[in-house]
Design a protein around this motif. Structure first.
Motif, short mmCIF file in Angstrom:
data_model
loop_
_atom_site.label_atom_id
_atom_site.label_comp_id
_atom_site.label_asym_id
_atom_site.label_seq_id
_atom_site.Cartn_x
_atom_site.Cartn_y
_atom_site.Cartn_z
N ARG A 37 10.04 2.89 7.64
CA ARG A 37 10.19 3.69 6.42
C ARG A 37 8.83 4.15 5.93
N SER A 38 8.79 5.38 5.46
CA SER A 38 7.55 5.91 4.89
C SER A 38 7.49 5.55 3.41
N GLY A 39 6.27 5.31 2.91
CA GLY A 39 6.10 4.95 1.51
C GLY A 39 6.67 3.59 1.17
N TYR A 40 6.60 2.67 2.14
CA TYR A 40 7.23 1.35 1.96
C TYR A 40 6.31 0.27 2.50
N SER A 41 6.22 -0.84 1.77
CA SER A 41 5.51 -2.03 2.22
C SER A 41 4.06 -1.71 2.59
N GLY A 42 3.52 -2.38 3.59
CA GLY A 42 2.15 -2.15 4.04
C GLY A 42 1.16 -3.06 3.35
N VAL A 43 0.21 -3.62 4.13
CA VAL A 43 -0.86 -4.44 3.58
C VAL A 43 -2.19 -3.99 4.18
N ALA A 44 -3.27 -4.34 3.50
CA ALA A 44 -4.62 -4.01 3.99
C ALA A 44 -5.60 -5.07 3.51
N THR A 45 -6.58 -5.36 4.36
CA THR A 45 -7.65 -6.29 4.02
C THR A 45 -8.98 -5.56 4.10
N GLU A 102 7.72 -4.14 9.48
CA GLU A 102 7.62 -3.59 8.13
C GLU A 102 6.19 -3.61 7.58
N GLY A 103 5.22 -3.97 8.41
CA GLY A 103 3.83 -3.96 7.99
C GLY A 103 3.53 -4.96 6.89
N ARG A 104 3.82 -6.24 7.16
CA ARG A 104 3.72 -7.25 6.10
C ARG A 104 2.61 -8.29 6.32
N ALA A 105 1.78 -8.14 7.33
CA ALA A 105 0.76 -9.17 7.55
C ALA A 105 -0.47 -8.61 8.27
N VAL A 106 -1.65 -9.01 7.80
CA VAL A 106 -2.93 -8.76 8.47
C VAL A 106 -3.68 -10.09 8.48
N ILE A 107 -4.24 -10.46 9.65
CA ILE A 107 -4.95 -11.73 9.78
C ILE A 107 -6.39 -11.46 10.19
N THR A 108 -7.34 -12.05 9.46
CA THR A 108 -8.76 -11.95 9.82
C THR A 108 -9.36 -13.35 9.90
N THR A 145 0.83 -1.21 0.00
CA THR A 145 0.00 0.00 0.00
C THR A 145 0.86 1.26 0.00
N LYS A 146 2.08 1.16 0.54
CA LYS A 146 3.02 2.28 0.60
C LYS A 146 2.43 3.48 1.34
N VAL A 147 1.66 3.20 2.37
CA VAL A 147 1.07 4.28 3.16
C VAL A 147 1.31 3.99 4.64
N THR A 148 1.68 5.04 5.38
CA THR A 148 1.82 4.93 6.82
C THR A 148 0.59 5.53 7.48
#
Length: 546
Positions: A62-70, A116-122, A35-38
């Protein structure tokens, strides 16, 4: 039930609006990566989407790096959710739990793996043939092994190991498990556009992990004692009888040229010169009994990846309300955070005291619990005016200027060229009048011309304006010639030998002795050597000084 995964390469991919993009994917659960959003850059329009509830994980380094969303449709609202694989980012009820054996990791390693914001679990409730069950969806963006940074190779393997440990623990607890996202490893030669171009293809540690992670039905190489021993040495500890299935290959075991990622720098998508690194993995029993279809969507553009979808026969049972980790409960979106205007109250206005904020969901810092406190720290009235001591007279306050007045341009007293020309014209006319009184012939000449004073003024003005234009044009031309002599610009591109077409200029960005140097290559998109429409092997350095 339909589920989709897509590495969007930045949340701004949804240029037509995030709701429009989500609706177009037509899925109950949509997992996006990179997503590249903090959190400080996440706006309400992206976080709160009508008809969906969302769950974000952000990079903390880091800003503008990695990130996931569900994103889950309201009819797919999960009963539990959390951020990360380790459990270190979870401090609320409604978490998925079941963290597995983490004794092989140090606390520092665990923190780095989730930083690094690499996982979301639902976790979701489902109905299968009238029986109530659960499915846990693990949305991941696995690290890339940067060849220039050897430590990232080990980091990637550690992430794989932690992911497998967590997934198998959840599976053992009785829930079905789906792992989906950008895994950053192509599994088999059929999943790579040019495996012969990759040294030791089958020896890649990531592929070896996949071979052990996936069920033996999907193995493509023979295992022997040496292979098992080598896997043990890289700390993967796989039995060779994995518990998960690659759903695309489950339904399309022999399809070729089925890729999900292409290089945008080389235009490789035009020639389908890519890799398949985006997956939907499901536990063996779920794959066999509930999945009815799975495929890729290469026609969907907007990113260097394309979406992957899977369809299940079971139906979702929505939770009555989203779990605490849901984005809508964050103070900035729950209507609890104070706006700037609250701090700019007028004198005499009663400050509003709000209730203490609830515990923040997920991994938010403890200090943010007091984000909703009163600006002044008290519930008292602010004084309407200062109290003056007896015998002292209040001074009349100077009226304060408007803030906009500080940004208005200052008035400058400049005599224009036209006014100067007007004055010069009048001086000339006065001189003519004086001369005409001394010399009758001159007076007669001025009278015969029948030119009024106003006409003379207009003429002088026009001549002055034309003179200025000519001068300005001459100076511009002179400056242009000068800069062209100094800045020669890029050299003209040569033509490639195979296609006879003008090449494209590139610059070396990789650190090393040639960084910054320019070179020419064929302008066509990258492709396989056997493809005549693809880029040829023309290459030429730009010589220095040219």
């Amino acid at each position: 039930m339909k589920i989709v995964t897509w590495n969007i390469n930045g949340i701004r991919t949804f240029r037509s609006g995030i709701k429009t993009a989500l609706d177009s994917l037509d899925a109950d659960i949509i997992c996006v990566q990179e997503t590249k959003v903090t959190r400080d850059l996440l706006d309400e329009r992206t976080a709160i989407v009508d008809g969906y509830n969302s769950y974000f994980s952000f990079s903390r380094g880091r800003s503008g790096y990695s990130g996931v969303a569900t994103f889950c449709k309201d009819q797919a609202t999960p009963c539990a959710a959390e951020e990360g694989l380790t459990g270190l980012l979870t401090s609320h009820d409604g978490a998925v739990r079941c963290y597995g054996d983490q004794t092989e990791f140090s606390n520092e390693e665990l923190q780095l793996l989730d930083n690094e914001g690499r996982a979301v679990i639902t976790k979701h409730r489902i109905m299968c043939q009238g029986e109530s069950q659960t499915i846990t969806v693990i949305n991941v963006y696995c690290p890339r092994a940067d060849p220039e940074k050897p430590e990232r190779k080990q980091f990637k393997l550690q992430f794989y190991k932690l992911l497998q440990s967590r997934a198998e623990k959840i599976l053992k607890s009785g829930s079905h498990v789906i792992i989906l996202g950008d895994v950053n490893t192509s599994h088999r030669t059929i999943d790579h556009c040019d495996p012969s171009d990759t040294d030791y293809f089958d020896e890649n540690p990531g592929r070896k992990w996949l071979n052990g992670f996936l069920h033996c039905d999907q193995q493509n190489w023979e295992r022997n004692e040496d292979d098992v021993e080598e896997e043990h040495e890289v700390s993967l500890n796989n039995s060779g009888d994995g518990k998960f299935m690659d759903m695309f290959r489950f339904f399309h075991p022999t399809r070729t040229n089925a890729f999900t990622c292409w290089s945008t720098m080389t235009g490789a998508r035009q020639t389908n010169y890519g890799t398949r690194i985006d997956y939907i993995f499901a536990d063996y029993h779920l794959a066999k009994k509930q999945f009815v279809a799975a495929d890729i969507m290469p026609e969907v553009e907007g990113s260097d990846h394309c979406p992957v979808w899977g369809q299940l026969s079971c139906s979702l049972v929505p939770s009555a309300k989203p779990p605490p980790f849901c984005t809508q409960y964050l103070p900035e979106f729950a209507g609890k955070q104070q706006k700037l205007s609250r701090f700019l109250v007028k004198m005499g206005q009663k400050s509003v005291q709000s209730n203490n904020g609830d515990s923040l969901p997920g991994s938010q810092e403890e200090e943010e619990r007091i984000e909703n406190l009163n600006p002044s720290g008290r519930g008292e009235k602010r004084p309407a005016e200062s109290v003056l001591s007896k015998g002292k007279k209040a001074k009349t306050a100077k009226p304060q200027g408007n803030l906009l007045s500080f940004f208005k341009p200052k008035t400058v007293n400049v005599v224009s060229t036209v006014e100067s020309a007007d004055k010069q014209c009048k001086d000339n006319l006065n001189e003519d009048e004086v001369n005409s009184t001394r010399n009758p012939s001159v007076k007669h000449m001025v009278t015969d011309t029948a030119v009024s004073k106003e006409d003379r003024i207009k003429t002088v003005k026009m001549e002055s304006s034309a003179s200025q234009s000519i001068t300005h044009a001459a100076e511009s031309k002179k400056g242009s010639v000068f800069w062209k002599s100094v800045l020669k610009g890029p050299p003209p591109p040569p033509c490639c030998k195979v296609h006879g077409e003008p090449c494209v200029l590139r610059t070396v960005k990789k650190e090393g002795p040639n960084v910054g140097r320019q070179f020419f290559v064929c302008a066509r998109p990258q492709g396989h050597a056997s493809n005549p429409e693809a880029r040829c092997n023309f290459f030429a350095w730009v010589e220095k000084g040219k």
